[in-house]
Design a protein around this motif. Structure first.
Motif, mmCIF file in Angstrom:
data_model
loop_
_atom_site.group_PDB
_atom_site.id
_atom_site.type_symbol
_atom_site.label_atom_id
_atom_site.label_comp_id
_atom_site.label_asym_id
_atom_site.label_seq_id
_atom_site.Cartn_x
_atom_site.Cartn_y
_atom_site.Cartn_z
ATOM 1 N N ILE A 110 -65.400 -11.359 -78.557
ATOM 2 C CA ILE A 110 -65.776 -10.686 -77.313
ATOM 3 C C ILE A 110 -66.011 -9.203 -77.582
ATOM 4 O O ILE A 110 -65.153 -8.528 -78.155
ATOM 5 N N LEU A 111 -67.154 -8.706 -77.181
ATOM 6 C CA LEU A 111 -67.449 -7.282 -77.291
ATOM 7 C C LEU A 111 -67.179 -6.618 -75.948
ATOM 8 O O LEU A 111 -67.701 -7.062 -74.919
ATOM 9 N N VAL A 112 -66.341 -5.560 -75.957
ATOM 10 C CA VAL A 112 -66.064 -4.820 -74.718
ATOM 11 C C VAL A 112 -66.385 -3.348 -74.924
ATOM 12 O O VAL A 112 -66.378 -2.850 -76.058
ATOM 13 N N ASP A 113 -66.656 -2.645 -73.825
ATOM 14 C CA ASP A 113 -66.945 -1.213 -73.914
ATOM 15 C C ASP A 113 -65.655 -0.407 -73.810
ATOM 16 O O ASP A 113 -64.552 -0.964 -73.796
ATOM 17 N N GLU A 114 -65.790 0.915 -73.689
ATOM 18 C CA GLU A 114 -64.599 1.788 -73.673
ATOM 19 C C GLU A 114 -63.731 1.589 -72.434
ATOM 20 O O GLU A 114 -62.572 2.003 -72.411
ATOM 21 N N THR A 115 -64.254 0.956 -71.393
ATOM 22 C CA THR A 115 -63.456 0.695 -70.188
ATOM 23 C C THR A 115 -62.994 -0.765 -70.122
ATOM 24 O O THR A 115 -62.557 -1.231 -69.081
ATOM 25 N N ASN A 116 -63.116 -1.479 -71.238
ATOM 26 C CA ASN A 116 -62.714 -2.895 -71.344
ATOM 27 C C ASN A 116 -63.560 -3.833 -70.492
ATOM 28 O O ASN A 116 -63.118 -4.930 -70.134
ATOM 29 N N ILE A 117 -64.773 -3.402 -70.163
ATOM 30 C CA ILE A 117 -65.715 -4.296 -69.488
ATOM 31 C C ILE A 117 -66.425 -5.109 -70.573
ATOM 32 O O ILE A 117 -66.867 -4.569 -71.586
ATOM 33 N N ILE A 118 -66.522 -6.411 -70.353
ATOM 34 C CA ILE A 118 -67.145 -7.296 -71.339
ATOM 35 C C ILE A 118 -68.653 -7.038 -71.387
ATOM 36 O O ILE A 118 -69.343 -7.104 -70.368
ATOM 37 N N SER A 121 -69.986 -12.154 -75.047
ATOM 38 C CA SER A 121 -69.070 -12.906 -75.909
ATOM 39 C C SER A 121 -69.829 -14.058 -76.548
ATOM 40 O O SER A 121 -70.876 -14.488 -76.049
ATOM 41 N N LEU A 122 -69.278 -14.557 -77.640
ATOM 42 C CA LEU A 122 -69.925 -15.685 -78.312
ATOM 43 C C LEU A 122 -69.871 -16.921 -77.429
ATOM 44 O O LEU A 122 -70.811 -17.693 -77.365
ATOM 45 N N ARG A 123 -68.748 -17.106 -76.743
ATOM 46 C CA ARG A 123 -68.608 -18.222 -75.794
ATOM 47 C C ARG A 123 -68.326 -17.667 -74.405
ATOM 48 O O ARG A 123 -67.437 -16.843 -74.236
ATOM 49 N N HIS A 124 -69.079 -18.131 -73.440
ATOM 50 C CA HIS A 124 -68.818 -17.755 -72.048
ATOM 51 C C HIS A 124 -67.832 -18.751 -71.444
ATOM 52 O O HIS A 124 -67.987 -19.958 -71.614
ATOM 53 N N ILE A 125 -66.826 -18.219 -70.759
ATOM 54 C CA ILE A 125 -65.806 -19.074 -70.152
ATOM 55 C C ILE A 125 -65.676 -18.713 -68.682
ATOM 56 O O ILE A 125 -65.501 -17.540 -68.337
ATOM 57 N N LYS A 126 -65.780 -19.707 -67.811
ATOM 58 C CA LYS A 126 -65.604 -19.486 -66.379
ATOM 59 C C LYS A 126 -64.169 -19.803 -65.999
ATOM 60 O O LYS A 126 -63.503 -20.599 -66.648
ATOM 61 N N SER A 127 -63.684 -19.186 -64.938
ATOM 62 C CA SER A 127 -62.270 -19.317 -64.573
ATOM 63 C C SER A 127 -61.864 -20.747 -64.249
ATOM 64 O O SER A 127 -60.700 -21.095 -64.342
ATOM 65 N N ASP A 128 -62.832 -21.618 -63.882
ATOM 66 C CA ASP A 128 -62.447 -23.011 -63.620
ATOM 67 C C ASP A 128 -62.191 -23.767 -64.927
ATOM 68 O O ASP A 128 -61.558 -24.820 -64.931
ATOM 69 N N ASP A 129 -62.675 -23.225 -66.077
ATOM 70 C CA ASP A 129 -62.358 -23.822 -67.380
ATOM 71 C C ASP A 129 -60.984 -23.356 -67.860
ATOM 72 O O ASP A 129 -60.248 -24.091 -68.488
ATOM 73 N N PRO A 131 -57.834 -21.292 -66.117
ATOM 74 C CA PRO A 131 -57.369 -20.714 -64.850
ATOM 75 C C PRO A 131 -57.150 -19.202 -64.902
ATOM 76 O O PRO A 131 -56.552 -18.676 -65.835
ATOM 77 N N ASN A 132 -57.690 -18.506 -63.883
ATOM 78 C CA ASN A 132 -57.497 -17.064 -63.675
ATOM 79 C C ASN A 132 -58.064 -16.175 -64.778
ATOM 80 O O ASN A 132 -57.708 -15.020 -64.881
ATOM 81 N N ARG A 133 -58.952 -16.715 -65.605
ATOM 82 C CA ARG A 133 -59.469 -15.889 -66.689
ATOM 83 C C ARG A 133 -60.891 -16.283 -67.043
ATOM 84 O O ARG A 133 -61.123 -17.336 -67.589
ATOM 85 N N SER A 134 -61.827 -15.412 -66.708
ATOM 86 C CA SER A 134 -63.227 -15.632 -67.076
ATOM 87 C C SER A 134 -63.597 -14.696 -68.213
ATOM 88 O O SER A 134 -63.138 -13.559 -68.267
ATOM 89 N N TYR A 141 -62.224 -7.356 -69.125
ATOM 90 C CA TYR A 141 -61.529 -8.262 -70.040
ATOM 91 C C TYR A 141 -60.050 -8.326 -69.679
ATOM 92 O O TYR A 141 -59.407 -7.303 -69.433
ATOM 93 N N GLN A 142 -59.523 -9.537 -69.635
ATOM 94 C CA GLN A 142 -58.091 -9.745 -69.412
ATOM 95 C C GLN A 142 -57.505 -10.425 -70.631
ATOM 96 O O GLN A 142 -58.057 -11.420 -71.130
ATOM 97 N N PHE A 143 -56.392 -9.890 -71.103
ATOM 98 C CA PHE A 143 -55.727 -10.513 -72.241
ATOM 99 C C PHE A 143 -55.193 -11.877 -71.828
ATOM 100 O O PHE A 143 -54.793 -12.072 -70.681
ATOM 101 N N PRO A 144 -55.166 -12.826 -72.760
ATOM 102 C CA PRO A 144 -54.578 -14.124 -72.435
ATOM 103 C C PRO A 144 -53.097 -13.942 -72.118
ATOM 104 O O PRO A 144 -52.424 -13.116 -72.736
ATOM 105 N N THR A 145 -52.618 -14.685 -71.140
ATOM 106 C CA THR A 145 -51.198 -14.607 -70.785
ATOM 107 C C THR A 145 -50.443 -15.739 -71.469
ATOM 108 O O THR A 145 -51.016 -16.780 -71.774
ATOM 109 N N THR A 146 -49.170 -15.504 -71.713
ATOM 110 C CA THR A 146 -48.355 -16.538 -72.341
ATOM 111 C C THR A 146 -46.914 -16.446 -71.851
ATOM 112 O O THR A 146 -46.446 -15.359 -71.499
ATOM 113 N N THR A 147 -46.255 -17.578 -71.809
ATOM 114 C CA THR A 147 -44.825 -17.613 -71.477
ATOM 115 C C THR A 147 -44.009 -17.807 -72.752
ATOM 116 O O THR A 147 -42.790 -17.880 -72.709
#
Length: 198
Positions: A110-118, A121-129, A131-134, A141-147
């Motif tokens: 994923i390539l992002v600019d200085e404000t973390n706007i995408i 990316s090589l693969r496009h991902i929609k939030s329905d694929d 959850p809560n992260r496109s 850009y949102q970092f992946p979350t983990t428990t």
């Protein structure tokens, strides 16, 4: 700081960055194939298709001539950030990040600019694929979350054992992968088999 002087995409899952530093050329291989994901320097030559794919062309436009300033990792997380910096045609400082997520079938570049706007990316991902992260152009850009827990926070074997709880030998691989971040099933399986002498 190494200068990015080439970008090419040998196949749909791989990007090669040509780096130049101290009079020598290097190739940084970024592969997001679900069964062979990795990031490493390589001396193996790869085919460079005559017609570059769209994402490769975009990376050439944004990255060639800039310098790789830093490589950032987070503990054992399979996430690598390449900090890239340089000057545009107006001599203004330009900052970009190439974020490499090495997470099996969810791997991405994923390539992002200085404000973390995408930017793209090589693969496009929609939030329905996922959850809560496109992962789509023009969104933040949102970092992946983990428990999962950080394995590097453990003090000793007792800590490790306590985090796993009552885990049977048959479920050891699954328990380790579900409890701690940064481990793949294949890696832990090979490790456990090696300890068992298999």
């Amino acid at each position: 700081l190494s200068r990015i002087d080439k970008v090419f995409q040998p196949n749909k899952n791989e990007i090669i960055l040509g780096l130049y530093i101290n009079g020598a050329n290097y190739a940084l291989d970024i592969c997001i194939d679900s069964s062979n994901y990795r990031i490493n320097l390589t001396t193996h030559s790869k085919s460079n298709p005559q017609v570059a794919p769209n994402f490769c062309m975009l990376l050439r436009k944004h990255l060639i001539g800039l310098r790789l300033k830093n490589v950032v990792t987070f503990g054992l997380e399979r996430l690598v950030i390449l900090d890239i910096e340089g000057f545009d045609e107006f001599e203004d400082v330009v900052s970009k990040k190439l974020i490499v997520e090495l997470m099996g079938k969810h791997s991405n570049i994923i390539l992002v600019d200085e404000t973390n706007i995408i930017v793209d990316s090589l693969r496009h991902i929609k939030s329905d694929d996922e959850p809560n992260r496109s992962i789509l152009p023009h969104i933040k850009y949102q970092f992946p979350t983990t428990t999962k827990q950080d394995f590097l926070d453990l003090n000793n074997f007792e800590d490790f054992k306590n985090k796993l709880g009552d885990t049977s030998k048959d479920n050891l691989v699954t328990s380790i992968c579900e409890t701690f971040n940064g481990f793949s099933n294949i890696f832990v399986e090979n490790l456990v088999n090696g300890l068992n002498g298999n």
